[in-house]
Design an enzyme around this catalytic site. Structure first.
Site, PDB file in Angstrom:
ATOM      1  N   VAL A  31       0.844  -1.205   0.000  1.00  0.00           N
ATOM      2  CA  VAL A  31       0.000   0.000   0.000  1.00  0.00           C
ATOM      3  C   VAL A  31       0.877   1.252   0.000  1.00  0.00           C
ATOM      4  CG1 VAL A  31      -1.709   1.344   1.291  1.00  0.00           C
ATOM      5  CG2 VAL A  31      -1.922  -1.146   1.177  1.00  0.00           C
TER       6      VAL A  31
ATOM      7  N   ASP B  21      11.412   3.148   5.782  1.00  0.00           N
ATOM      8  CA  ASP B  21      11.051   1.723   5.741  1.00  0.00           C
ATOM      9  C   ASP B  21      12.273   0.876   6.068  1.00  0.00           C
ATOM     10  OD1 ASP B  21      10.170  -0.954   4.729  1.00  0.00           O
ATOM     11  OD2 ASP B  21       8.481   0.204   3.939  1.00  0.00           O
ATOM     12  N   ASN B  22      12.062  -0.175   6.869  1.00  0.00           N
ATOM     13  CA  ASN B  22      13.188  -1.079   7.174  1.00  0.00           C
ATOM     14  C   ASN B  22      13.179  -2.324   6.284  1.00  0.00           C
ATOM     15  OD1 ASN B  22      11.121  -2.571   8.205  1.00  0.00           O
ATOM     16  ND2 ASN B  22      11.970  -2.829  10.255  1.00  0.00           N
TER      17      ASN B  22
ATOM     18  N   THR C 265       8.996  -6.337   5.428  1.00  0.00           N
ATOM     19  CA  THR C 265       8.072  -7.058   4.536  1.00  0.00           C
ATOM     20  C   THR C 265       7.876  -6.313   3.217  1.00  0.00           C
ATOM     21  OG1 THR C 265       6.183  -5.945   5.598  1.00  0.00           O
ATOM     22  CG2 THR C 265       6.786  -8.114   6.444  1.00  0.00           C
ATOM     23  N   GLY C 266       8.576  -5.207   3.046  1.00  0.00           N
ATOM     24  CA  GLY C 266       8.486  -4.435   1.808  1.00  0.00           C
ATOM     25  C   GLY C 266       9.672  -4.750   0.917  1.00  0.00           C
TER      26      GLY C 266
ATOM     27  N   LEU D 281       2.164   3.777   8.089  1.00  0.00           N
ATOM     28  CA  LEU D 281       1.748   2.489   7.514  1.00  0.00           C
ATOM     29  C   LEU D 281       2.687   1.349   7.895  1.00  0.00           C
ATOM     30  CD1 LEU D 281       0.415   4.689   5.502  1.00  0.00           C
ATOM     31  CD2 LEU D 281       0.356   2.830   3.884  1.00  0.00           C
TER      32      LEU D 281
ATOM     33  N   TYR E  55      -0.985  -8.675  16.076  1.00  0.00           N
ATOM     34  CA  TYR E  55      -1.366  -7.657  15.088  1.00  0.00           C
ATOM     35  C   TYR E  55      -2.564  -6.848  15.599  1.00  0.00           C
ATOM     36  CZ  TYR E  55      -2.723  -5.792  10.446  1.00  0.00           C
ATOM     37  OH  TYR E  55      -3.051  -4.983   9.379  1.00  0.00           O
TER      38      TYR E  55
ATOM     39  N   TYR F 172      -2.961  11.136  21.884  1.00  0.00           N
ATOM     40  CA  TYR F 172      -2.217  12.324  21.423  1.00  0.00           C
ATOM     41  C   TYR F 172      -3.195  13.424  21.013  1.00  0.00           C
ATOM     42  CZ  TYR F 172       2.721  11.058  21.514  1.00  0.00           C
ATOM     43  OH  TYR F 172       4.000  10.777  21.920  1.00  0.00           O
TER      44      TYR F 172
ATOM     45  N   ARG G 160      -1.374 -13.811   1.662  1.00  0.00           N
ATOM     46  CA  ARG G 160      -2.750 -13.306   1.640  1.00  0.00           C
ATOM     47  C   ARG G 160      -3.521 -13.953   0.483  1.00  0.00           C
ATOM     48  NH1 ARG G 160      -1.645  -7.010   3.334  1.00  0.00           N
ATOM     49  NH2 ARG G 160       0.247  -7.258   2.107  1.00  0.00           N
TER      50      ARG G 160
HETATM   51  P1  NAD Z   1       3.256  -4.504   3.613  1.00  0.00           P
HETATM   52  O1  NAD Z   1       3.823  -5.575   4.483  1.00  0.00           O
HETATM   53  O2  NAD Z   1       3.366  -4.672   2.142  1.00  0.00           O
HETATM   54  O3  NAD Z   1       3.887  -3.092   3.985  1.00  0.00           O
HETATM   55  C1  NAD Z   1       4.298  -2.752   5.269  1.00  0.00           C
HETATM   56  C2  NAD Z   1       5.607  -1.973   5.144  1.00  0.00           C
HETATM   57  O4  NAD Z   1       6.030  -1.573   6.447  1.00  0.00           O
HETATM   58  C3  NAD Z   1       6.749  -2.813   4.551  1.00  0.00           C
HETATM   59  O5  NAD Z   1       7.401  -2.104   3.541  1.00  0.00           O
HETATM   60  C4  NAD Z   1       7.665  -3.052   5.745  1.00  0.00           C
HETATM   61  O6  NAD Z   1       8.998  -3.256   5.374  1.00  0.00           O
HETATM   62  C5  NAD Z   1       7.441  -1.796   6.557  1.00  0.00           C
HETATM   63  N1  NAD Z   1       7.752  -1.938   7.975  1.00  0.00           N
HETATM   64  C6  NAD Z   1       7.335  -2.889   8.843  1.00  0.00           C
HETATM   65  N2  NAD Z   1       7.818  -2.656  10.079  1.00  0.00           N
HETATM   66  C7  NAD Z   1       8.571  -1.527   9.991  1.00  0.00           C
HETATM   67  C8  NAD Z   1       9.327  -0.776  10.912  1.00  0.00           C
HETATM   68  N3  NAD Z   1       9.433  -1.136  12.203  1.00  0.00           N
HETATM   69  N4  NAD Z   1       9.973   0.329  10.478  1.00  0.00           N
HETATM   70  C9  NAD Z   1       9.902   0.724   9.193  1.00  0.00           C
HETATM   71  N5  NAD Z   1       9.184   0.049   8.257  1.00  0.00           N
HETATM   72  C10 NAD Z   1       8.535  -1.063   8.661  1.00  0.00           C
HETATM   73  O7  NAD Z   1       1.746  -4.346   4.063  1.00  0.00           O
HETATM   74  P2  NAD Z   1       0.574  -3.476   3.399  1.00  0.00           P
HETATM   75  O8  NAD Z   1      -0.477  -4.396   2.951  1.00  0.00           O
HETATM   76  O9  NAD Z   1       1.147  -2.503   2.437  1.00  0.00           O
HETATM   77  O10 NAD Z   1       0.015  -2.698   4.669  1.00  0.00           O
HETATM   78  C11 NAD Z   1       0.382  -1.360   4.942  1.00  0.00           C
HETATM   79  C12 NAD Z   1      -0.352  -0.863   6.177  1.00  0.00           C
HETATM   80  O11 NAD Z   1      -1.758  -0.895   5.948  1.00  0.00           O
HETATM   81  C13 NAD Z   1      -0.081  -1.690   7.432  1.00  0.00           C
HETATM   82  O12 NAD Z   1       0.018  -0.831   8.545  1.00  0.00           O
HETATM   83  C14 NAD Z   1      -1.309  -2.556   7.538  1.00  0.00           C
HETATM   84  O13 NAD Z   1      -1.577  -2.919   8.881  1.00  0.00           O
HETATM   85  C15 NAD Z   1      -2.391  -1.649   6.966  1.00  0.00           C
HETATM   86  N6  NAD Z   1      -3.487  -2.452   6.422  1.00  0.00           N
HETATM   87  C16 NAD Z   1      -3.349  -3.087   5.220  1.00  0.00           C
HETATM   88  C17 NAD Z   1      -4.388  -3.881   4.749  1.00  0.00           C
HETATM   89  C18 NAD Z   1      -4.299  -4.605   3.421  1.00  0.00           C
HETATM   90  O14 NAD Z   1      -5.224  -5.347   3.087  1.00  0.00           O
HETATM   91  N7  NAD Z   1      -3.276  -4.416   2.618  1.00  0.00           N
HETATM   92  C19 NAD Z   1      -5.546  -4.036   5.508  1.00  0.00           C
HETATM   93  C20 NAD Z   1      -5.618  -3.399   6.747  1.00  0.00           C
HETATM   94  C21 NAD Z   1      -4.594  -2.596   7.178  1.00  0.00           C
HETATM   95  N1  UDP Z   2      -7.149 -17.920   2.797  1.00  0.00           N
HETATM   96  C1  UDP Z   2      -7.312 -19.119   2.132  1.00  0.00           C
HETATM   97  N2  UDP Z   2      -6.232 -19.640   1.476  1.00  0.00           N
HETATM   98  C2  UDP Z   2      -5.013 -19.008   1.438  1.00  0.00           C
HETATM   99  C3  UDP Z   2      -4.888 -17.752   2.110  1.00  0.00           C
HETATM  100  C4  UDP Z   2      -5.985 -17.249   2.780  1.00  0.00           C
HETATM  101  O1  UDP Z   2      -8.394 -19.720   2.122  1.00  0.00           O
HETATM  102  O2  UDP Z   2      -4.094 -19.553   0.820  1.00  0.00           O
HETATM  103  C5  UDP Z   2      -8.318 -17.388   3.524  1.00  0.00           C
HETATM  104  C6  UDP Z   2      -8.031 -17.065   5.001  1.00  0.00           C
HETATM  105  O3  UDP Z   2      -8.187 -18.228   5.796  1.00  0.00           O
HETATM  106  C7  UDP Z   2      -9.080 -16.006   5.272  1.00  0.00           C
HETATM  107  C8  UDP Z   2      -9.215 -15.262   3.950  1.00  0.00           C
HETATM  108  O4  UDP Z   2      -8.681 -16.144   2.960  1.00  0.00           O
HETATM  109  O5  UDP Z   2     -10.303 -16.632   5.600  1.00  0.00           O
HETATM  110  C9  UDP Z   2      -8.427 -13.944   3.907  1.00  0.00           C
HETATM  111  O6  UDP Z   2      -7.116 -14.228   4.343  1.00  0.00           O
HETATM  112  P1  UDP Z   2      -5.941 -13.166   4.209  1.00  0.00           P
HETATM  113  O7  UDP Z   2      -4.719 -13.813   4.773  1.00  0.00           O
HETATM  114  O8  UDP Z   2      -5.860 -12.639   2.832  1.00  0.00           O
HETATM  115  O9  UDP Z   2      -6.383 -11.932   5.104  1.00  0.00           O
HETATM  116  P2  UDP Z   2      -7.103 -11.772   6.514  1.00  0.00           P
HETATM  117  O10 UDP Z   2      -8.383 -11.111   6.204  1.00  0.00           O
HETATM  118  O11 UDP Z   2      -7.295 -13.101   7.166  1.00  0.00           O
HETATM  119  O12 UDP Z   2      -6.162 -10.893   7.268  1.00  0.00           O
END
Ligand code: NAD
Ligand code: UDP
Length: 320
Positions: A12, A31-32, A35-36, A80, A152, A166, A193
């Protein structure tokens, strides 16, 4: 406008950095790379308005390089940084707790110091395995504080509490968005995912691993839609929490079927064990975002899926 995006090299985050640059902002991406991937922002590195600094936000990001980058001022902090995929946060439980707690504190301090707008990327996971459907922002959730997902869920809930604290105690212009499942190009093929996993499996003609009977639901938002909502929220002074997601709800079995059709794959479906505490249903009520931001998702599921499949296809051709 100068924005700091923590986690900006993630899925994202990289789309957020790009959208901010397109809007004329300067962007500092912290970013560290836990997971990116640097590759996610490789295309932005030549832009003089973009700066990438490798640092851990839970450790403060206080290097001389970061301090120099922030000296000209900051108008917006988008926090993020955090592992987001269940597979990732189960592999990095302590780092996840640190990103939501110490990391959120770092990002809030930065916003407070500069009088900047702050946005916390929270999650639908704060609702846990919800007993209210669809989920409205006033629902307090159904979360285990000790189950595997708690690293999480509870770190995000703590981040929300810190953000609200804050705002109350310091008057920080801080707001919370709760992001629901988002998908699209730049997800890691192995992040675990559901969309990248099924697309990877389908393109390789491997079985699609459906957890349980696949009757659990998710509501999937295409990343460009999500980013538009996130930036509209950043532009407001709204405290949130505000749900951002696509209310089009699908069973996991339906997602598997759609992926097989979109890829033209011969893959079968294979049932695997449901993860512990896997939420049974999830769907956002986005009335608040509609009213306050005039925002709603525009990209239909099958269109977003086609774009995602085409991106994964081009990547696998490049790797071949
Ligand atoms: P992602 O894992 O692709 O991105 C997360 C980024 O954060 C990565 O680049 C990782 O290296 C960096 N990071 C992690 N810990 C760090 C730290 N201590 N210092 C600096 N960088 C750090 O995940 P994403 O899907 O892009 O999610 C981004 C944000 O959006 C997250 O906070 C996540 O909780 C939130 N979010 C995403 C989704 C989704 O479906 N993608 C849903 C709900 C919430
Ligand atoms: N899921 C699945 N097979 C996979 C990965 C995920 O059936 O290989 C299912 C998971 O059990 C959940 C839904 O898909 O019910 C969404 O999982 P995801 O890990 O994408 O995100 P979550 O909403 O659980 O954070």
């Amino acid at each position: 406008m100068r924005a700091v995006v923590t986690g900006g090299a993630g899925f994202v985050g990289s789309w957020v950095c790009e959208a901010l640059l397109d809007s004329g902002a300067e962007v500092v991406c912290l970013d560290n790379l836990l997971t990116g991937a640097a590759a996610n922002v490789a295309g932005l590195r030549g832009d003089p308005a973009f700066l990438f600094e490798h640092c851990d936000v839970a450790e403060g990001c206080t290097s001389r390089a970061v301090r120099a980058a922030l000296r000209p001022g900051v108008d917006l902090v988008l926090h993020l940084a955090s592992p987001a995929s269940p597979v990732d946060y189960l592999e990095h439980p302590i780092e996840t707790l640190d990103a939501g707690s110490r990391g959120t504190r770092t990002a809030l301090e930065l916003a407070d110091e500069h009088g900047a707008r702050f946005v916390l990327a929270s999650t639908s996971e704060v609702y846990g395995d919800p007993q209210v459907h669809p989920q409205t922002e006033d629902y307090w959730g159904n979360v285990s504080s000790v189950g595997p997902r708690s690293v999480y869920d509870e770190s995000k809930r703590f981040g929300e509490a810190l953000t609200a604290g804050y705002r109350r105690a310091r008057g920080t212009d801080a707001g919370i968005v709760r992001i629901f499942n988002t998908y699209g190009p730049r997800m890691r093929a192995h992040d675990g995912r559901v969309v990248p996993t099924f697309v990877r499996q389908a393109l390789a003609d491997e079985p699609l691993t459906v957890a349980g009977d696949g009757s659990q639901t998710r509501s999937l938002c295409y990343v460009e839609d999500l980013v538009a909502g996130l930036l509209a929220f950043a532009d407001s002074h709204h405290p949130g929490p505000m749900n951002l997601g696509n209310p089009h709800e699908l069973t996991v079995a339906q997602i598997a079927e759609d992926v097989i059709r979109a890829t033209g794959s011969a893959s079968p479906v294979e049932q695997v064990e449901r993860p512990v505490d896997d939420p049974g249903m999830r769907c956002p009520d986005i009335s608040l975002a509609r009213t306050e931001l005039g925002w709603e998702p525009r990209v239909p599921w099958l269109d977003g899926l086609a774009r995602t499949v085409s991106w994964f296809r081009s990547r696998s051709r490049g790797a071949a």
